[in-house]
Design a protein around this motif. Structure first.
Motif, PDB file in Angstrom:
ATOM      1  N   TYR A 111       0.837  -1.202   0.000  1.00 12.90           N
ATOM      2  CA  TYR A 111       0.000   0.000   0.000  1.00 12.90           C
ATOM      3  C   TYR A 111       0.875   1.256   0.000  1.00 12.90           C
ATOM      4  O   TYR A 111       0.590   2.230  -0.710  1.00 12.90           O
ATOM      5  N   TRP A 112       1.934   1.237   0.800  1.00 16.66           N
ATOM      6  CA  TRP A 112       2.819   2.404   0.858  1.00 16.66           C
ATOM      7  C   TRP A 112       3.473   2.643  -0.503  1.00 16.66           C
ATOM      8  O   TRP A 112       3.537   3.785  -0.980  1.00 16.66           O
ATOM      9  N   ASN A 113       3.963   1.579  -1.109  1.00 22.40           N
ATOM     10  CA  ASN A 113       4.601   1.724  -2.423  1.00 22.40           C
ATOM     11  C   ASN A 113       3.622   2.269  -3.460  1.00 22.40           C
ATOM     12  O   ASN A 113       3.986   3.085  -4.315  1.00 22.40           O
ATOM     13  N   LYS A 114       2.397   1.837  -3.374  1.00 22.94           N
ATOM     14  CA  LYS A 114       1.389   2.277  -4.344  1.00 22.94           C
ATOM     15  C   LYS A 114       1.099   3.765  -4.212  1.00 22.94           C
ATOM     16  O   LYS A 114       0.921   4.470  -5.225  1.00 22.94           O
ATOM     17  N   HIS A 115       1.085   4.260  -2.991  1.00 20.83           N
ATOM     18  CA  HIS A 115       0.618   5.634  -2.764  1.00 20.83           C
ATOM     19  C   HIS A 115       1.712   6.629  -2.368  1.00 20.83           C
ATOM     20  O   HIS A 115       1.469   7.832  -2.393  1.00 20.83           O
ATOM     21  N   PHE A 116       2.932   6.121  -2.004  1.00 11.14           N
ATOM     22  CA  PHE A 116       3.970   7.037  -1.529  1.00 11.14           C
ATOM     23  C   PHE A 116       5.339   6.858  -2.184  1.00 11.14           C
ATOM     24  O   PHE A 116       6.192   7.742  -2.043  1.00 11.14           O
ATOM     25  N   LEU A 117       5.582   5.752  -2.862  1.00 10.01           N
ATOM     26  CA  LEU A 117       6.901   5.543  -3.453  1.00 10.01           C
ATOM     27  C   LEU A 117       7.199   6.638  -4.483  1.00 10.01           C
ATOM     28  O   LEU A 117       6.360   6.934  -5.337  1.00 10.01           O
ATOM     29  N   LYS A 118       8.389   7.246  -4.353  1.00 13.91           N
ATOM     30  CA  LYS A 118       8.779   8.357  -5.223  1.00 13.91           C
ATOM     31  C   LYS A 118       7.718   9.470  -5.193  1.00 13.91           C
ATOM     32  O   LYS A 118       7.375  10.078  -6.209  1.00 13.91           O
ATOM     33  N   PHE A 119       7.242   9.743  -3.984  1.00  9.70           N
ATOM     34  CA  PHE A 119       6.142  10.686  -3.781  1.00  9.70           C
ATOM     35  C   PHE A 119       6.482  12.061  -4.328  1.00  9.70           C
ATOM     36  O   PHE A 119       5.607  12.798  -4.798  1.00  9.70           O
ATOM     37  N   ASN A 120       7.759  12.418  -4.292  1.00  8.39           N
ATOM     38  CA  ASN A 120       8.190  13.741  -4.736  1.00  8.39           C
ATOM     39  C   ASN A 120       7.922  14.000  -6.214  1.00  8.39           C
ATOM     40  O   ASN A 120       7.916  15.153  -6.658  1.00  8.39           O
ATOM     41  N   THR A 121       7.702  12.924  -6.992  1.00 12.71           N
ATOM     42  CA  THR A 121       7.463  13.114  -8.424  1.00 12.71           C
ATOM     43  C   THR A 121       6.099  13.744  -8.703  1.00 12.71           C
ATOM     44  O   THR A 121       5.794  14.051  -9.863  1.00 12.71           O
ATOM     45  N   ASN A 122       5.293  13.952  -7.658  1.00 12.07           N
ATOM     46  CA  ASN A 122       4.044  14.699  -7.836  1.00 12.07           C
ATOM     47  C   ASN A 122       4.304  16.197  -8.006  1.00 12.07           C
ATOM     48  O   ASN A 122       3.372  16.944  -8.320  1.00 12.07           O
ATOM     49  N   TRP A 123       5.543  16.620  -7.799  1.00 11.35           N
ATOM     50  CA  TRP A 123       5.940  18.022  -7.957  1.00 11.35           C
ATOM     51  C   TRP A 123       7.155  18.109  -8.876  1.00 11.35           C
ATOM     52  O   TRP A 123       7.861  17.120  -9.090  1.00 11.35           O
ATOM     53  N   SER A 124       7.427  19.301  -9.343  1.00 14.65           N
ATOM     54  CA  SER A 124       8.673  19.582 -10.056  1.00 14.65           C
ATOM     55  C   SER A 124       9.723  19.978  -9.030  1.00 14.65           C
ATOM     56  O   SER A 124       9.462  20.808  -8.153  1.00 14.65           O
ATOM     57  N   PHE A 125      10.911  19.360  -9.140  1.00 17.00           N
ATOM     58  CA  PHE A 125      11.986  19.623  -8.185  1.00 17.00           C
ATOM     59  C   PHE A 125      13.291  19.642  -8.964  1.00 17.00           C
ATOM     60  O   PHE A 125      13.610  18.681  -9.669  1.00 17.00           O
ATOM     61  N   SER A 126      14.046  20.747  -8.830  1.00 17.01           N
ATOM     62  CA  SER A 126      15.213  20.943  -9.698  1.00 17.01           C
ATOM     63  C   SER A 126      16.332  19.930  -9.481  1.00 17.01           C
ATOM     64  O   SER A 126      16.869  19.392 -10.453  1.00 17.01           O
TER      65      SER A 126
END
Length: 276
Positions: A111-126
């Motif tokens: 469940y965590w991998n499905k909803h939180f893995l690489k969570f930062n990719t929901n935003w643009s980050f330089s």
């Protein structure tokens, strides 16, 4: 690489003036939400953060639910949607309550991998984010000569000794690899983990801690280990390697602003009232 703005610098001077490096400011939260009050307070904290914070990113250091609550997928969905309300790019590391303390830890991790893995990719980050091939929940990047590392290190019971030791070994390798490779490229390091690895039964973390300490000694520059788990604020230097500072955040709906100034010998400072 030159950070100096004066094109008339004498060629005999260093190519980089360390005083030109901008501090990195970020926000840490964790151990939230644990109850209805925290669940209702979190959107208000996020709104205040979006309105006034100067942080370039947010880190949640694990535990998105109380340990006694069932690990049902709706909890992961709800907190994921909440954290996506941050305008600042948001990272998260695993806590034991949504993983190790689940009746079926493998299901909690799924469940965590499905909803939180690489969570930062929901935003643009330089900065470019790298992920450990064997354990993609572990991440790293360099920003303004500061190395940031996230690792899957959780507390509570050892439900599977092989899994526990393998995970700690992977964590240790991830940190050691980066400290060795980036020693001459960065001025400070921040490691994000959930577990308190010194109080209680510290020996069960030795597979990680022994490598972390020896690598830190060789690195010989300031390192911050930033954790959740205990719900009470403190900062200390728990090991003989005095270049390691450990901070445990308040948790709950209280956020802390952390500044890392790579120009300073003591680069870490904290503001726990920045959203008040």
């Amino acid at each position: 690489m030159s950070c100096a703005s004066d094109s008339n610098n004498d060629s005999s001077e260093p190519n980089e003036d360390p005083k030109t490096i901008e501090p990195v400011i970020f926000t840490a939260i964790g151990d939230v939400p644990y109850n209805d009050f925290q669940r209702d307070s979190l959107p208000k904290v996020i709104a205040a953060h979006n309105a006034k914070a100067k942080s370039s990113f947010v880190i949640h250091v694990g535990d998105i639910k109380p340990g006694a609550e069932a690990c049902t997928e709706d909890v992961y969905v709800d907190v994921s949607n909440l954290l996506k309300q941050f305008t600042a790019p948001t990272f998260i590391v695993l806590g034991d309550n949504e993983y190790n303390d689940c009746t079926y830890p493998e299901q909690g991790l799924a469940y965590w991998n499905k909803h939180f893995l690489k969570f930062n990719t929901n935003w643009s980050f330089s900065p470019t984010i790298t992920y450990q091939q064997k354990r993609p929940e572990n991440f790293s990047w360099i920003q303004n000569k500061v190395l940031f590392l996230g690792i899957n290190i959780v507390g509570s019971n050892v439900h599977n000794q092989t899994e526990w030791e393998t995970r700690l070994t992977d964590d240790a390798n991830w940190v050691q690899q980066h400290l060795q490779a980036e020693k001459d490229n960065v001025n400070a390091v921040v490691v994000f983990g959930h577990a308190n690895i010194t109080e209680g039964d510290a020996t069960k973390f030795n597979t990680f801690t022994n490598v972390f300490r020896s690598s830190a000694a060789e690195f010989n520059k300031p390192i911050l280990y930033l954790q959740g788990d205990g719900h009470v604020w403190f900062t200390n230097k728990p090991w003989p390697e005095k270049n390691i500072t450990r901070v445990q955040i308040d948790g709950g709906h209280r956020a802390v602003e952390v500044t890392v100034d790579p120009n300073k010998s003591n680069p870490f400072s904290y503001n726990r009232s920045f959203l008040d």
